[in-house]
Design a protein around this motif. Structure first.
Motif, short mmCIF file in Angstrom:
data_model
loop_
_atom_site.label_atom_id
_atom_site.label_comp_id
_atom_site.label_asym_id
_atom_site.label_seq_id
_atom_site.Cartn_x
_atom_site.Cartn_y
_atom_site.Cartn_z
N GLY A 197 -4.63 5.97 -18.39
CA GLY A 197 -5.74 6.91 -18.32
C GLY A 197 -5.68 7.86 -17.13
N LEU A 198 -4.56 7.86 -16.42
CA LEU A 198 -4.45 8.67 -15.21
C LEU A 198 -4.22 10.15 -15.51
CD1 LEU A 198 -2.29 6.30 -12.97
CD2 LEU A 198 -4.78 6.51 -13.10
N LEU A 199 -3.93 10.47 -16.76
CA LEU A 199 -3.70 11.87 -17.12
C LEU A 199 -4.87 12.47 -17.91
CD1 LEU A 199 0.07 11.70 -18.20
CD2 LEU A 199 -0.90 12.19 -15.94
N ASP A 200 -5.88 11.70 -18.19
CA ASP A 200 -7.02 12.21 -18.95
C ASP A 200 -7.64 13.41 -18.25
OD1 ASP A 200 -6.65 10.29 -20.84
OD2 ASP A 200 -8.38 9.06 -20.29
N ARG A 201 -7.87 14.47 -19.05
CA ARG A 201 -8.49 15.71 -18.56
C ARG A 201 -7.68 16.36 -17.45
NH1 ARG A 201 -11.91 11.96 -19.68
NH2 ARG A 201 -11.95 11.15 -17.57
N TYR A 209 -4.05 3.59 -7.81
CA TYR A 209 -4.69 4.90 -7.82
C TYR A 209 -6.10 4.81 -7.25
CZ TYR A 209 -6.25 9.48 -9.34
OH TYR A 209 -6.76 10.76 -9.35
N ALA A 210 -6.83 3.77 -7.63
CA ALA A 210 -8.20 3.59 -7.13
C ALA A 210 -8.21 3.39 -5.61
CB ALA A 210 -8.85 2.39 -7.81
N GLU A 211 -7.12 2.85 -5.08
CA GLU A 211 -7.02 2.64 -3.63
C GLU A 211 -6.52 3.86 -2.88
OE1 GLU A 211 -4.46 -0.74 -3.38
OE2 GLU A 211 -5.97 -2.15 -4.16
N GLY A 212 -6.21 4.94 -3.63
CA GLY A 212 -5.82 6.18 -2.96
C GLY A 212 -4.38 6.58 -3.10
N ALA A 213 -3.57 5.75 -3.75
CA ALA A 213 -2.16 6.10 -3.93
C ALA A 213 -2.03 7.29 -4.88
CB ALA A 213 -1.38 4.90 -4.47
N ARG A 214 -0.94 8.00 -4.73
CA ARG A 214 -0.60 9.09 -5.64
C ARG A 214 0.50 8.60 -6.59
NH1 ARG A 214 -0.01 13.19 -0.67
NH2 ARG A 214 0.55 11.18 0.25
N ILE A 215 0.47 9.10 -7.81
CA ILE A 215 1.31 8.54 -8.88
C ILE A 215 2.15 9.65 -9.49
CG2 ILE A 215 1.33 7.13 -10.95
CD1 ILE A 215 -0.11 5.73 -8.69
N ALA A 216 3.39 9.32 -9.84
CA ALA A 216 4.28 10.30 -10.48
C ALA A 216 5.14 9.61 -11.52
CB ALA A 216 5.16 10.99 -9.44
N GLN A 258 -1.80 -2.28 -12.71
CA GLN A 258 -1.42 -2.11 -11.31
C GLN A 258 -1.50 -0.64 -10.89
OE1 GLN A 258 -0.66 -4.67 -9.00
NE2 GLN A 258 -1.07 -2.87 -7.73
N LEU A 259 -1.08 0.25 -11.77
CA LEU A 259 -1.18 1.68 -11.47
C LEU A 259 -2.63 2.10 -11.29
CD1 LEU A 259 1.48 3.06 -13.99
CD2 LEU A 259 1.64 3.16 -11.49
N GLN A 260 -3.49 1.60 -12.15
CA GLN A 260 -4.92 1.91 -12.02
C GLN A 260 -5.46 1.42 -10.68
OE1 GLN A 260 -6.18 -0.16 -15.55
NE2 GLN A 260 -6.16 1.68 -16.84
N SER A 261 -5.03 0.23 -10.26
CA SER A 261 -5.49 -0.34 -8.99
C SER A 261 -4.99 0.49 -7.82
CB SER A 261 -5.02 -1.79 -8.87
OG SER A 261 -5.36 -2.33 -7.62
N LYS A 292 0.84 -1.19 0.00
CA LYS A 292 0.00 0.00 0.00
C LYS A 292 0.88 1.25 0.00
CE LYS A 292 -3.69 -2.58 0.53
NZ LYS A 292 -4.65 -2.81 -0.60
N PRO A 293 1.39 1.65 -1.15
CA PRO A 293 2.30 2.80 -1.20
C PRO A 293 1.55 4.12 -1.05
CG PRO A 293 1.86 1.99 -3.41
CD PRO A 293 1.19 1.04 -2.48
N ASP A 294 2.24 5.12 -0.47
CA ASP A 294 1.72 6.49 -0.49
C ASP A 294 1.89 7.08 -1.88
OD1 ASP A 294 1.16 6.52 2.29
OD2 ASP A 294 3.27 6.88 2.71
N TRP A 295 3.07 6.79 -2.45
CA TRP A 295 3.40 7.29 -3.79
C TRP A 295 3.99 6.16 -4.62
CZ3 TRP A 295 2.62 11.85 -6.30
CH2 TRP A 295 2.25 12.96 -5.54
N VAL A 296 3.72 6.21 -5.92
CA VAL A 296 4.38 5.32 -6.89
C VAL A 296 5.03 6.21 -7.94
CG1 VAL A 296 4.12 3.46 -8.56
CG2 VAL A 296 2.65 3.53 -6.53
N ILE A 297 6.31 5.97 -8.20
CA ILE A 297 7.03 6.70 -9.24
C ILE A 297 7.40 5.72 -10.35
CG2 ILE A 297 9.07 8.07 -9.82
CD1 ILE A 297 9.20 8.99 -6.94
N VAL A 298 7.13 6.10 -11.59
CA VAL A 298 7.46 5.26 -12.74
C VAL A 298 8.65 5.89 -13.47
CG1 VAL A 298 6.62 4.20 -14.87
CG2 VAL A 298 5.03 4.65 -12.99
N PRO A 299 9.86 5.31 -13.35
CA PRO A 299 11.00 5.81 -14.11
C PRO A 299 10.80 5.57 -15.61
CG PRO A 299 11.70 4.42 -12.27
CD PRO A 299 10.23 4.21 -12.44
N ALA A 300 11.55 6.31 -16.41
CA ALA A 300 11.39 6.25 -17.86
C ALA A 300 11.87 4.92 -18.43
CB ALA A 300 12.18 7.38 -18.52
N LEU A 301 11.21 4.49 -19.49
CA LEU A 301 11.73 3.40 -20.31
C LEU A 301 12.89 3.94 -21.13
CD1 LEU A 301 8.32 1.99 -21.58
CD2 LEU A 301 9.86 0.86 -19.96
#
Length: 321
Positions: free
Chosen positions: A126-130, A106-113, A101-104, A69-78
């Motif tokens: 889809g986390l950046l839509d709108r 985020y739905a549980e309340g984690a913040r993503i970067a 996994q990112l969608q899950s 249950k992370p507070d934040w998830v960071i995705v490094p570049a490919l």
């Protein structure tokens, strides 16, 4: 703060390591100053048991489990710098699993970067839509066409939007890490940035190379060649369209869809690029440089440089020495 770095196969080595180094330095300084526990509990996780970096190094990762249950998830570049590499990579099985996994999370309340090409993974989820977002500047035409629902501004180095943060190209990973540290302690972020000799940058605009963006589309590429030949004469949309054997409306629409800006705005980008080059190597004064890029006086050029680059003529010349 619990932070998970989600490492995908073939990630960009520097992006991961500079992030880890920044957090480690921050924790070391925080411990030395207060003697307390680290501000940042950082670990590397993966959707695969084994992950190799873009340079082929095996990276130990923790498996993603249901109790994580992370507070934040960071995705490094490919480590994929061109569209013909990136598009197939986004369709890989491990990337698709990471998207779910990112969608899950985020739905549980984690913040993503994410930073650089990692922002494409967030967009796939889809986390950046709108939302407002930034990305690596040289792939912004692809990003804009692939994710039309994202409000992209690749001139910015870092964009926060609700529970999602995106950062710009390459060393934007460091800007992102410093942003995290600043949330915990502005003073600590200032110390870390000084030790790493890293300025806190707000814009990518000074680093963007206009002709790299133009290569994303044949019409835009032809427009760029025409524009460079007419910098002194000034801009006419109708004249440009006629020279390119297209309509003004088509040129306007293509620029907006590929570059996210009008033909005039792109023409001004080329003026700024040329002016920067002349400030560096010509020895001309500002009024003479203004004439070279189609302005009647240096005051107008000074205003344009300040608006586009966030710096004045004196600062630009100082930085180029």
């Amino acid at each position: 703060m619990r932070i998970q770095l989600l490492a995908l196969e073939g990630f960009w080595d520097t992006g991961l390591t500079v992030t880890l180094d920044a957090f480690t330095i921050a924790n070391n300084f925080a411990a030395a100053q207060t003697g307390g526990a680290p501000h940042f509990d950082v670990s590397i996780v993966g959707v695969r048991k084994k992950v190799r970096s873009g340079q082929g190094f095996a990276i130990p990762v923790k498996s993603v489990t249901s109790d994580l249950k992370p507070d934040w998830v960071i995705v490094p570049a490919l480590n994929t710098s061109r569209p013909e590499q990136l598009i197939p990579a986004l369709d890989r099985r491990d990337v698709r699993e990471a998207v779910k996994q990112l969608q899950s999370w985020y739905a549980e309340g984690a913040r993503i970067a994410a930073s650089c090409i990692g922002t494409f993974v967030l967009a796939e989820a889809g986390l950046l839509d709108r939302r407002d977002a930034t990305t690596t500047w040289w792939l912004s035409p692809l990003f804009r066409q692939r994710y039309p629902n994202v409000r992209l501004d690749e001139t910015r180095m870092l964009v926060t939007s609700d529970r999602v943060v995106t950062a710009g190209a390459a060393m934007g990973h460091l800007d992102l890490a410093l942003w995290f540290i600043r949330q915990a302690s502005p003073e600590l972020a200032a110390v870390v940035s000084r030790y790493l000799l890293a300025d806190l940058r707000s814009l990518q605009a000074p680093f963007i190379i206009p002709n790299h963006l133009a290569q994303a589309d044949p019409l835009i590429q032809r427009f760029e060649h025409w524009a460079r030949e007419h910098l002194k004469q000034g801009f006419s949309l109708q004249e440009a369209a006629s020279a390119l054997a297209t309509s003004a409306r088509t040129l306007q629409r293509r620029c907006e869809s590929v570059l996210g800006k009008s033909p005039l705005s792109y023409f001004q980008d080329l003026r700024v690029e040329r002016a920067q080059s002349l400030l560096h190597g010509s020895g001309l004064d500002v009024d003479a440089i203004a004439a070279e890029v189609g302005y009647e006086d240096g005051a107008t050029l000074r205003t344009l440089l300040r608006e586009r680059l966030g710096r004045g003529v004196r600062e630009l010349r100082a930085n180029l020495r």
